[in-house]
Design a protein around this motif. Structure first.
Motif, short mmCIF file in Angstrom:
data_model
loop_
_atom_site.label_atom_id
_atom_site.label_comp_id
_atom_site.label_asym_id
_atom_site.label_seq_id
_atom_site.Cartn_x
_atom_site.Cartn_y
_atom_site.Cartn_z
N UNK A 56 37.73 -23.15 24.70
CA UNK A 56 36.56 -21.92 25.38
C UNK A 56 35.24 -22.27 24.71
N UNK A 57 35.49 -22.36 23.17
CA UNK A 57 34.44 -22.43 22.44
C UNK A 57 33.58 -23.93 22.50
N UNK A 58 34.57 -24.81 22.84
CA UNK A 58 34.00 -26.19 23.02
C UNK A 58 33.32 -26.18 24.36
N UNK A 59 33.70 -25.57 25.15
CA UNK A 59 32.92 -25.66 26.74
C UNK A 59 31.61 -25.01 26.07
N UNK A 60 31.69 -23.99 25.69
CA UNK A 60 30.37 -23.34 25.48
C UNK A 60 29.51 -24.19 24.69
N UNK A 61 29.66 -25.31 23.85
CA UNK A 61 28.73 -25.88 23.13
C UNK A 61 28.24 -27.27 23.85
N UNK B 259 26.94 -13.25 39.21
CA UNK B 259 27.91 -13.26 38.35
C UNK B 259 28.56 -11.97 38.33
N UNK B 260 30.07 -12.03 38.28
CA UNK B 260 31.00 -10.98 38.26
C UNK B 260 30.69 -10.21 36.91
N UNK B 261 31.40 -9.03 36.93
CA UNK B 261 31.41 -8.15 36.04
C UNK B 261 31.88 -8.81 34.50
N UNK B 262 32.91 -9.53 34.60
CA UNK B 262 33.35 -10.10 33.39
C UNK B 262 32.40 -10.97 32.56
N UNK C 289 35.00 -13.24 25.08
CA UNK C 289 35.99 -12.30 25.01
C UNK C 289 36.30 -11.63 26.24
N UNK C 290 35.50 -11.59 27.18
CA UNK C 290 35.76 -10.79 28.48
C UNK C 290 35.71 -11.69 29.68
N UNK C 291 35.16 -12.93 29.73
CA UNK C 291 35.02 -13.87 30.95
C UNK C 291 35.81 -15.32 30.74
N UNK C 292 36.77 -15.55 31.58
CA UNK C 292 37.28 -16.69 31.60
C UNK C 292 36.51 -17.81 32.21
N UNK C 293 36.99 -19.00 32.10
CA UNK C 293 36.39 -19.95 32.64
C UNK C 293 36.41 -19.80 34.41
N UNK D 264 41.82 -11.97 28.48
CA UNK D 264 43.17 -11.32 27.80
C UNK D 264 43.71 -12.18 26.42
N UNK D 265 43.22 -13.32 26.44
CA UNK D 265 44.15 -14.51 25.68
C UNK D 265 43.21 -15.12 24.76
#
Lengths: 153, 469
Positions: free
Chosen positions: A30-35, B355-358, B436-440, B463-464
């Motif tokens: 996820x962090x990689x995607x954000x970069x 954008x959704x809430x997350x 922390x709150x939004x998935x892909x 959550x993960x």
């Protein structure tokens, strides 16, 4: 454990033989995607993680997006690789891993939980206070000279 | 009362005491009409008056010995007559009571000294609308409100010598425009060209002229005259053509409207207000332009504002351009240049990403907009994935930054990124991810020739994700 995300080839390259938790790999992706790597197809999808008590969650599941070609390639050495967590391919017929470039032999073990419930431990060893005190009492009663060696980590 | 078309409703009085509808003045060779009896401001047709005079000459009700005088009128057609042998109407009151016809007045030598045209309006006009006309000398109110049916003098030659430049003489046979400009009503006007006439004569002319409620006018005159943005707007009639860059090409315009960053509707309101002012509306230093008689400059078709070819006495050309309009209005402005050709800016579409809430709650969340199917290998899903640029050439990407939606412009007619064909629909893939709150999450959509393109990104609750210190 370090990971190299090759978006062009949709390959996650492991750069060491150290065991790792799949949620760590997911988080680093996820962090990689954000970069600045959002142009590639996503590597993961997850399920679970919802809390069902103060200490319990629905067991998390991680699906590698094999449909778009994502695979994991172990480090370039003969070794035993241990992955902890519920990792599955998005398509059950697809492999999760691809061979090393150098033709090494890698024994891969995925330690999945059969439980539908996970345990969320924020700090400490996972022992209760009573268990901790009991083990501590035993340790104090063992003479140090009777211990051949201690292993850290 | 009603318009009199039957001579039975006209009577001659023995003396000039206003006691009857008509007084035939054999002493001064005048026909005088009075608002009396059956005759009201609704008037009488000229044919009816002619018929009445014939009956009077025959019957001579008041023993005026009318038969001993030359008969006053010669019929040319039902709607065109001549007063001859020195006969004429008594004055304006009589002349303005004549309906549905025109007439020529000849002196005793047979020379033309006056010409009057009958002006008839066709179309729906409110009863209280004050129409006015222009013969090149400024606005003149029609005698009555409502639709026009009135005679207008088009030629005066007191001595009948054919020279119209002397004394009070004039020849206005080649210029006539009738206007209907009322607050909160659609403006209308008609001129000789609209009815295929170049030189008027003493006959009846029928002009198409109608109006209706103008839904684009929502502010009263006081607001337009005294409040912003109207007070910062202006019209300039230029003496030289003004070159304006529209979509990369230059076009000439002679009349420039400064919109002062008002909406298209506000600019329209200002212009319509100006076109009812009996004063100079030209903000430039060149010729004065009277608002009431100036040509219309703008019109709405639906929500699209069109400029219109207009007379420019300063000489810079007839094209009308609006500057300092609001950017969001660029797609609904159509300009007509000095060549009477319509010009528009390249279309700028809009894409709204919801954008959704997350994602909104995730301080780390970002989004990206990629082309989905460009020619070649530059699409989403590949290393050369091309970020879509907005109308200013800036990539469509950024932090969600707690926004529930973000809007981007898109140069629909001009964007040619990665070989895209301009003015075609653009398939896009929009990606967003938090920590922390939004998935892909990703979604596909199409940017069409519209400002209503919307793509929603609703990410599942994360959550993960873990990032231990």
């Amino acid at each position: 454990m370090g990971y190299i995300f090759d978006g062009y080839n949709t390959t996650i390259i492991l750069d060491s033989t150290t065991e790792f938790n799949i949620d760590d790999l997911y988080s680093r992706w996820k962090e990689w995607v954000l970069t600045g790597n959002a142009m590639y197809p996503p590597a993961f999808r997850t399920l679970g993680g919802e809390p069902i008590s103060l200490t319990q969650t629905v067991a998390p599941y991680f699906f590698l997006n094999t449909i778009d070609g994502w695979v994991i390639r172990p480090a370039e050495s003969n070794h035993e690789l241990k992955i902890i967590g519920n990792l599955y391919p998005e398509d059950p017929n697809d492999p999760l891993f691809t061979q090393t470039l150098g033709g090494y032999t890698v024994l891969i073990t995925i330690e999945r939980s059969s439980a539908a419930i996970g345990y969320e431990i924020n700090l400490g060893s996972g022992l209760s206070t009573d268990e901790h005190n009991w083990l501590n009492a035993i340790f104090k009663n063992i003479p140090l000279q009777t211990i051949l060696a201690l292993r850290q980590g | 009362m009603a318009l009199i078309i039957d001579p039975d409703y006209l009577n001659d009085s023995a003396v000039d005491d206003g006691s009857a509808e008509v007084f035939i003045d054999t002493t001064n060779l005048k026909i005088k009409l009075n608002i009396e009896g059956y005759l009201s401001t609704d008037g009488v047709t000229i044919k009816c008056l002619y018929s009445f005079l014939k009956e009077e000459w025959r019957n001579d009700t008041h023993t005026k010995n009318l038969a001993s005088f030359p008969f006053p009128m010669i019929p040319i057609t039902d709607e065109s007559f001549e007063f001859v042998d020195g006969w004429n109407f008594d004055g304006y009151q009589s002349q303005y009571l004549i309906r549905t016809g025109g007439w020529t007045v000849r002196n005793t030598s047979g020379n033309v000294i006056e010409k009057w045209a009958g002006i008839i309006g066709l179309g729906s006009i409110n009863a209280d609308d004050q129409l006015y006309y222009n013969q090149g000398e400024g606005a003149v109110d029609v005698q009555l409100t409502g639709q026009i049916n009135q005679a207008v003098q088009i030629l005066r030659d007191d001595d009948g010598d054919g020279v119209f430049s002397e004394d009070d003489d004039y020849d206005r046979t080649d210029t006539f425009t009738i206007f209907c400009r009322e607050y909160s009503q659609v403006y209308n006007s008609a001129s000789l060209a609209d009815i295929g006439v170049s030189i008027m004569d003493s006959i009846a002319y029928r002009f198409p002229l109608s109006t209706g409620t103008d839904l684009k006018i929502t502010h009263n005159d006081n607001a337009i005259a005294t409040t912003a943005p109207y007070t910062g707007m202006s019209i300039t009639y230029h003496a030289t053509p003004q070159s304006i860059d529209i979509g990369g090409s230059n076009y000439n315009f002679g009349i420039i409207i400064d919109g002062n960053n008002g909406t298209a509707e506000q600019i329209y309101e200002f212009i319509q207000y100006q076109l009812r002012q009996d004063s100079n509306i030209n903000a430039g230093l060149d010729d004065e332009v009277n608002g009431k008689t100036a040509d219309a400059l703008l019109s709405f078709v639906g929500d699209t504002l069109y400029t219109r070819t207009a007379t420019n006495p300063a000489g810079g050309g007839t094209g009308v351009f609006i500057e300092n309009y609001q950017v969001v209005d660029v797609n609904r402005l159509v300009f007509v240049d000095n060549t009477a050709t319509q010009r528009t800016f390249p279309y700028v579409a809009a894409l709204t990403i919801n954008f959704g809430a997350n994602l909104t709650a995730d301080a780390s969340s970002k989004y990206w907009v990629y082309f989905t199917d460009l020619p070649g290998d530059a699409d989403y899903g590949k290393s050369g994935g091309t970020l879509v640029e907005d109308a200013d050439g800036v990539d469509m990407t950024g932090d969600v930054d707690s926004n529930t939606s973000i809007q981007h412009s898109f140069a629909y007619d001009a964007n040619n990124q990665g070989g895209r064909t301009p003015a075609s629909e653009a398939a896009v893939t929009v990606v967003a991810i938090g920590l922390n709150t939004g998935q892909y999450v990703r979604a596909t959509g199409t940017i069409t020739r519209s400002t209503s393109n919307v793509i929603s990104l609703v990410a599942a609750l994360e959550r993960n994700y873990a990032n231990p210190a």
